[in-house]
Design a protein around this motif. Sequence first.
Motif, PDB file in Angstrom:
ATOM      1  N   UNK A   1     -21.719 -18.606 -41.778  1.00  0.00           N
ATOM      2  CA  UNK A   1     -22.119 -19.960 -42.195  1.00  0.00           C
ATOM      3  C   UNK A   1     -21.251 -20.436 -43.359  1.00  0.00           C
ATOM      4  N   UNK A   2     -20.987 -19.536 -44.318  1.00  0.00           N
ATOM      5  CA  UNK A   2     -20.151 -19.912 -45.465  1.00  0.00           C
ATOM      6  C   UNK A   2     -18.751 -20.297 -45.007  1.00  0.00           C
TER       7      UNK A   2
ATOM      8  N   UNK B   1     -16.937 -24.015 -45.306  1.00  0.00           N
ATOM      9  CA  UNK B   1     -15.634 -24.216 -45.937  1.00  0.00           C
ATOM     10  C   UNK B   1     -14.678 -24.930 -44.986  1.00  0.00           C
ATOM     11  N   UNK B   2     -14.682 -24.517 -43.733  1.00  0.00           N
ATOM     12  CA  UNK B   2     -13.804 -25.149 -42.753  1.00  0.00           C
ATOM     13  C   UNK B   2     -14.195 -26.607 -42.540  1.00  0.00           C
ATOM     14  N   UNK B   3     -15.490 -26.882 -42.522  1.00  0.00           N
ATOM     15  CA  UNK B   3     -15.953 -28.259 -42.339  1.00  0.00           C
ATOM     16  C   UNK B   3     -15.519 -29.130 -43.521  1.00  0.00           C
ATOM     17  N   UNK B   4     -15.654 -28.601 -44.746  1.00  0.00           N
ATOM     18  CA  UNK B   4     -15.234 -29.361 -45.925  1.00  0.00           C
ATOM     19  C   UNK B   4     -13.730 -29.625 -45.899  1.00  0.00           C
TER      20      UNK B   4
ATOM     21  N   UNK C   1     -11.838 -29.769 -43.250  1.00  0.00           N
ATOM     22  CA  UNK C   1     -11.591 -30.714 -42.166  1.00  0.00           C
ATOM     23  C   UNK C   1     -11.921 -32.137 -42.603  1.00  0.00           C
ATOM     24  N   UNK C   2     -13.074 -32.303 -43.266  1.00  0.00           N
ATOM     25  CA  UNK C   2     -13.467 -33.642 -43.713  1.00  0.00           C
ATOM     26  C   UNK C   2     -12.509 -34.175 -44.772  1.00  0.00           C
ATOM     27  N   UNK C   3     -12.029 -33.307 -45.660  1.00  0.00           N
ATOM     28  CA  UNK C   3     -11.058 -33.739 -46.670  1.00  0.00           C
ATOM     29  C   UNK C   3      -9.765 -34.192 -46.003  1.00  0.00           C
ATOM     30  N   UNK C   4      -9.321 -33.454 -44.995  1.00  0.00           N
ATOM     31  CA  UNK C   4      -8.106 -33.825 -44.280  1.00  0.00           C
ATOM     32  C   UNK C   4      -8.307 -35.142 -43.540  1.00  0.00           C
ATOM     33  N   UNK C   5      -9.469 -35.323 -42.919  1.00  0.00           N
ATOM     34  CA  UNK C   5      -9.748 -36.577 -42.212  1.00  0.00           C
ATOM     35  C   UNK C   5      -9.766 -37.755 -43.184  1.00  0.00           C
ATOM     36  N   UNK C   6     -10.346 -37.570 -44.371  1.00  0.00           N
ATOM     37  CA  UNK C   6     -10.380 -38.640 -45.369  1.00  0.00           C
ATOM     38  C   UNK C   6      -8.969 -38.988 -45.830  1.00  0.00           C
ATOM     39  N   UNK C   7      -8.135 -37.971 -46.025  1.00  0.00           N
ATOM     40  CA  UNK C   7      -6.754 -38.207 -46.453  1.00  0.00           C
ATOM     41  C   UNK C   7      -5.986 -38.979 -45.388  1.00  0.00           C
ATOM     42  N   UNK C   8      -6.149 -38.570 -44.119  1.00  0.00           N
ATOM     43  CA  UNK C   8      -5.466 -39.273 -43.033  1.00  0.00           C
ATOM     44  C   UNK C   8      -5.968 -40.709 -42.891  1.00  0.00           C
ATOM     45  N   UNK C   9      -7.275 -40.900 -43.051  1.00  0.00           N
ATOM     46  CA  UNK C   9      -7.835 -42.257 -42.961  1.00  0.00           C
ATOM     47  C   UNK C   9      -7.278 -43.131 -44.080  1.00  0.00           C
ATOM     48  N   UNK C  10      -7.159 -42.581 -45.288  1.00  0.00           N
ATOM     49  CA  UNK C  10      -6.599 -43.347 -46.403  1.00  0.00           C
ATOM     50  C   UNK C  10      -5.140 -43.701 -46.132  1.00  0.00           C
ATOM     51  N   UNK C  11      -4.375 -42.777 -45.573  1.00  0.00           N
ATOM     52  CA  UNK C  11      -2.982 -43.063 -45.247  1.00  0.00           C
ATOM     53  C   UNK C  11      -2.877 -44.163 -44.200  1.00  0.00           C
ATOM     54  N   UNK C  12      -3.701 -44.079 -43.160  1.00  0.00           N
ATOM     55  CA  UNK C  12      -3.666 -45.105 -42.110  1.00  0.00           C
ATOM     56  C   UNK C  12      -4.064 -46.465 -42.664  1.00  0.00           C
ATOM     57  N   UNK C  13      -5.088 -46.489 -43.516  1.00  0.00           N
ATOM     58  CA  UNK C  13      -5.523 -47.754 -44.104  1.00  0.00           C
ATOM     59  C   UNK C  13      -4.431 -48.342 -44.987  1.00  0.00           C
ATOM     60  N   UNK C  14      -3.783 -47.483 -45.763  1.00  0.00           N
ATOM     61  CA  UNK C  14      -2.697 -47.957 -46.624  1.00  0.00           C
ATOM     62  C   UNK C  14      -1.549 -48.505 -45.782  1.00  0.00           C
ATOM     63  N   UNK C  15      -1.262 -47.878 -44.656  1.00  0.00           N
ATOM     64  CA  UNK C  15      -0.206 -48.378 -43.779  1.00  0.00           C
ATOM     65  C   UNK C  15      -0.592 -49.716 -43.164  1.00  0.00           C
ATOM     66  N   UNK C  16      -1.847 -49.856 -42.754  1.00  0.00           N
ATOM     67  CA  UNK C  16      -2.296 -51.119 -42.149  1.00  0.00           C
ATOM     68  C   UNK C  16      -2.284 -52.257 -43.145  1.00  0.00           C
ATOM     69  N   UNK C  17      -2.661 -51.967 -44.401  1.00  0.00           N
ATOM     70  CA  UNK C  17      -2.703 -53.005 -45.419  1.00  0.00           C
ATOM     71  C   UNK C  17      -1.363 -53.178 -46.118  1.00  0.00           C
ATOM     72  N   UNK C  18      -0.390 -52.363 -45.730  1.00  0.00           N
ATOM     73  CA  UNK C  18       0.958 -52.414 -46.289  1.00  0.00           C
ATOM     74  C   UNK C  18       0.946 -52.193 -47.799  1.00  0.00           C
TER      75      UNK C  18
END
Length: 92
Positions: free
Chosen positions: A42-43, A47-50, A52-69
């Motif tokens: 479980x531990x 850790x893997x879930x956290x 994964x979620x951190x990586x997803x947040x980073x990718x989402x921020x990058x995509x948003x920054x690219x869309x908003x230029x």
Amino acid sequence: GSAVTTEERRLRDKKHLNDITAARQPPLYHSPAKLLSIEESIAIQMQQKEAYEAMQAKLAAQKLAERLNIKMLRFEPEGEASMQYREVRDED
């Protein structure tokens, strides 16, 4: 029959497989599988879930920054960048 040890039997079987086929098993790069307790499992999953979620947040921020230029530039108020706009004047 004669008593054959497990090591001798394994070597004989391996030699027989070498005679039959040229296929080889890949080398074992990692340690063999281990049994884990439920708590350890479980531990690790949390850790893997956290991660994964951190990586997803980073990718989402990058995509948003690219869309908003939006371009992220370094801000150095005390560095060379702050001195570039100043003019050099002689007091003569």
